[in-house]
Design a protein around this motif. Sequence first.
Motif, short mmCIF file in Angstrom:
data_model
loop_
_atom_site.label_atom_id
_atom_site.label_comp_id
_atom_site.label_asym_id
_atom_site.label_seq_id
_atom_site.Cartn_x
_atom_site.Cartn_y
_atom_site.Cartn_z
N PRO A 39 0.80 -1.23 0.00
CA PRO A 39 0.00 0.00 0.00
C PRO A 39 0.83 1.29 0.00
O PRO A 39 0.44 2.27 -0.62
CB PRO A 39 -0.86 -0.12 1.26
CG PRO A 39 -0.28 -1.23 2.06
CD PRO A 39 0.53 -2.08 1.16
N ASP A 40 1.97 1.31 0.71
CA ASP A 40 2.79 2.52 0.72
C ASP A 40 3.37 2.80 -0.65
O ASP A 40 3.40 3.95 -1.12
CB ASP A 40 3.92 2.40 1.76
CG ASP A 40 3.39 2.38 3.18
OD1 ASP A 40 2.27 2.89 3.40
OD2 ASP A 40 4.09 1.84 4.06
N GLN A 41 3.83 1.74 -1.31
CA GLN A 41 4.37 1.88 -2.67
C GLN A 41 3.26 2.33 -3.62
O GLN A 41 3.49 3.16 -4.51
CB GLN A 41 4.97 0.54 -3.11
CG GLN A 41 5.63 0.57 -4.44
CD GLN A 41 6.19 -0.81 -4.82
OE1 GLN A 41 6.26 -1.71 -4.01
NE2 GLN A 41 6.57 -0.95 -6.07
N LEU A 42 2.06 1.81 -3.42
CA LEU A 42 0.93 2.19 -4.26
C LEU A 42 0.59 3.67 -4.07
O LEU A 42 0.33 4.39 -5.04
CB LEU A 42 -0.29 1.32 -3.95
CG LEU A 42 -1.56 1.61 -4.76
CD1 LEU A 42 -1.31 1.46 -6.25
CD2 LEU A 42 -2.69 0.70 -4.31
N THR A 43 0.63 4.14 -2.83
CA THR A 43 0.35 5.55 -2.57
C THR A 43 1.36 6.44 -3.28
O THR A 43 0.98 7.44 -3.90
CB THR A 43 0.38 5.82 -1.05
OG1 THR A 43 -0.62 5.01 -0.43
CG2 THR A 43 0.12 7.28 -0.75
#
Length: 160
Positions: A39-43
């Motif tokens: 999720p952090d990479q996606l953000t």
Amino acid sequence: MDQKWCEETLRFLVSLESAHAALAEAMDAQRVAILAHEPDQLTRAIESTQASADQLHGLKHWRSRLLLAAGSPVPQSLKEALEKLPDVVRRRFDGPIAAAERQIHESRLSAWVVWILGNRGQAYCGEYLDLLAAGGKLDPGYSERPRPIGSGGLLLDASV
């Protein structure tokens, strides 16, 4: 159309190719993040995508100014504007236009893949929530006849 317009149009085409390359890269990063469940990479990838979209929005205004400066009647596309130039001058644009078109195609493909992943994920989200609400048992509404208990399906800890 003068030499200054031609030089500015070449700069525009290089900027367009670069912006679409950044967009494709951001979209590919979204795909990787989705598949890796990061999720952090996606953000971060979504923020990069938005920055690329903002850059492309600015390029749209630049393109409009170039078309207006191309003369009357105002052409509908840069290719149409370039048709007014002598062949010797127009050939300078062949490479940059082809490169920009290739990169635009790549960014479209990347965006399409991310859209498909997001759309399919959203479609399955409702079914997953129904399974959670039913304690891991399939709702009889999902099939013509209810499945017998223990017939397979999702392994789910109902206490979670």
